[in-house]
Design an enzyme around this catalytic site. Structure first.
Site, mmCIF file in Angstrom:
data_model
loop_
_atom_site.group_PDB
_atom_site.id
_atom_site.type_symbol
_atom_site.label_atom_id
_atom_site.label_comp_id
_atom_site.label_asym_id
_atom_site.label_seq_id
_atom_site.Cartn_x
_atom_site.Cartn_y
_atom_site.Cartn_z
ATOM 1 N NE ARG A 51 -2.511 0.486 3.630
ATOM 2 C CZ ARG A 51 -1.844 1.006 4.665
ATOM 3 N NH1 ARG A 51 -1.410 2.249 4.636
ATOM 4 N NH2 ARG A 51 -1.580 0.275 5.732
ATOM 5 C CE1 TYR A 103 -18.182 11.309 -14.453
ATOM 6 C CE2 TYR A 103 -17.232 11.565 -12.276
ATOM 7 C CZ TYR A 103 -17.829 10.773 -13.243
ATOM 8 O OH TYR A 103 -18.062 9.452 -12.973
ATOM 9 C CG ASP A 175 -11.160 16.244 -13.870
ATOM 10 O OD1 ASP A 175 -10.488 15.710 -14.769
ATOM 11 O OD2 ASP A 175 -12.119 15.683 -13.298
ATOM 12 C CE LYS A 200 -13.790 7.990 -17.308
ATOM 13 N NZ LYS A 200 -14.136 9.224 -16.643
HETATM 14 C C1 LIG Z 1 -14.589 9.648 -15.371
HETATM 15 C C2 LIG Z 1 -14.242 10.964 -14.823
HETATM 16 C C3 LIG Z 1 -13.973 11.125 -13.446
HETATM 17 C C4 LIG Z 1 -14.105 9.985 -12.463
HETATM 18 O O1 LIG Z 1 -13.165 8.968 -12.710
HETATM 19 P P1 LIG Z 1 -13.413 7.418 -12.358
HETATM 20 O O2 LIG Z 1 -12.172 6.769 -12.857
HETATM 21 O O3 LIG Z 1 -14.659 6.987 -13.090
HETATM 22 O O4 LIG Z 1 -13.603 7.311 -10.892
HETATM 23 C C5 LIG Z 1 -13.614 12.389 -12.999
HETATM 24 N N1 LIG Z 1 -13.528 13.447 -13.844
HETATM 25 C C6 LIG Z 1 -13.802 13.323 -15.164
HETATM 26 C C7 LIG Z 1 -13.695 14.526 -16.039
HETATM 27 C C8 LIG Z 1 -14.172 12.089 -15.690
HETATM 28 O O5 LIG Z 1 -14.445 11.974 -17.000
#
Ligand SMILES: *Cc1c(COP(=O)(O)O)cnc(C)c1O
Length: 377
Positions: A51, A103, A175, A200
């Protein structure tokens, strides 16, 4: 060669040396949760417990930090866990400013997990720094910005908002999931933290969830080590291995997907059966000029509205054959999603909007599929 600052080279070599014990070119997958101490109790390799740190996560973090031009990257089990780690830097009484359009999971997280723990929070509408300035409070400690935003692809001026945040003693977190470091490097523009859902584009194959936070400031890095190691929402060695492997092709995938998305957006913009197209690369996009200045590529997400209501959008999605109806984005296969259904009754997303994530299929096949679903053939 390994000192290169080119994305393509870093994506192959950063944090990915030939394994010194076996000579393996591909990094070995180390599942061990614990590592041997020397007789004096120290840890000769620097690794002690899974961890806390492990070779696969270290390799991934070194690579992501290099790509973002950051000091340290911290990887998490999902993008959401990376978002949690960032918000948990706030203390009760601190004010968090977040955009109304981002998001939906991020806003739900703030409302459910943080607003109930004494974090003041408010949403801002306008994306420009001039408007934002009037919306800060003396206790504003963090400004959260998602750029480009989900699902309308609004672009925010990172450098201007960073200057504003710092003048008020607040930090700026970006983000950057929709951009990747290929399109923009927020730390270079003055942001304090960069957050990614590596589920993503980084993972890119729709087969692993992950998240990352990248920072340059050493104090901030210390605070994040605690969130990561004590919080424990860490990715597994296999998750890290998959994401690190996928990053090797990230520059090429992102470029190709962006290029195809640009062509798809142009096609949709010309169709009389499409009401509106949202893509930062289109001159008609509300924040196109800023996108041109700030982003090297415009990404693979294209949103568009069909005339009518939710039912027209849903039946358009149902007619598509090459695009799969599924959530998520940034993978090699093209997806289509009716965001308003996912976001629920409080959504601000137009009911007639569909969001496309453009994959690596041939552009003509994707356009042909959209054409038949729009009734052009
Ligand atoms: C998908 C997404 C998240 C969350 O990520 P996860 O891997 O699904 O927990 C946060 N911000 C944006 C812009 C996203 O597209």
């Amino acid at each position: 060669m390994k000192q290169s600052t080119h994305f393509e080279t870093l994506a192959i070599h950063a944090g990915r040396p030939v394994d010194p014990t076996s000579g393996a070119i591909t990094p070995p997958l180390v599942f061990s949760t614990t590592f041997e101490r020397a007789t004096d109790g120290s840890f000769p390799t620097g690794f002690s417990y899974g961890r806390t740190d492990n070779p696969g996560r270290r390799a991934l973090e070194d690579c992501i930090a290099a790509l973002e031009g950051g000091g340290r990257a911290f990887c998490f089990a999902s993008g959401s866990a990376a978002v949690t780690a960032t918000f948990s830097l706030l203390k009760p009484g601190d004010h968090l400013r977040a955009p109304a359009e981002c998001y939906h999971g991020t806003l739900t997280q703030i409302r459910t997990l943080f607003a109930t723990h004494g974090i003041e929070f408010s949403l801002f509408e306008a994306r420009d720094a001039a408007n934002l300035e009037h919306q800060l409070r003396p206790n504003t400690r963090l400004i959260w910005v998602e750029t480009p935003s989900n699902p309308l692809l609004g672009v925010s001026d990172i450098a201007a908002i960073a200057r504003l945040a710092h003048a008020r003693g607040a930090r700026l977190a970006i983000d950057s999931t929709f951009a990747t470091p290929l399109a923009q490097r927020p730390l270079d523009l003055g942001a304090d933290l960069v957050v990614h859902s590596t589920t993503k584009y980084f993972g890119g194959h729709s087969d692993v969830t992950g998240g990352a936070v990248i920072v340059r400031d050493a104090e901030l890095a210390k605070e994040l080590v605690n969130r990561q190691v004590l919080g424990g929402a860490v990715p597994s060695p296999f998750d890290c291995w998959l994401i690190r492997r996928s990053i090797a092709t990230l520059p090429i995938r992102f470029r190709a997907q962006s290029e195809t998305a640009g062509r798809v957006a142009e096609y949709l913009a010309k169709s009389p059966r499409v009401e509106k197209v949202y893509y930062p690369g289109l001159p008609t996009h509300a924040t196109h000029e800023l996108a041109r200045r700030q982003m090297r590529y415009h990404g693979a997400i294209v949103s568009f509205c069909v005339p009518g209501a939710a039912s027209e959008a849903l039946s358009m999605a149902a007619r598509l054959q090459l695009f799969t109806r599924a959530t998520s984005l940034g993978g090699i296969e093209s997806l289509v999603e009716h965001r308003a259904s996912i976001e629920g009754p409080t959504t601000r997303t137009p009911q007639n909007l569909l969001r496309l994530s453009i994959g690596l299929e041939h552009v003509e096949d994707l356009i042909a599929d959209l054409a038949q679903a729009l009734g052009h053939v």
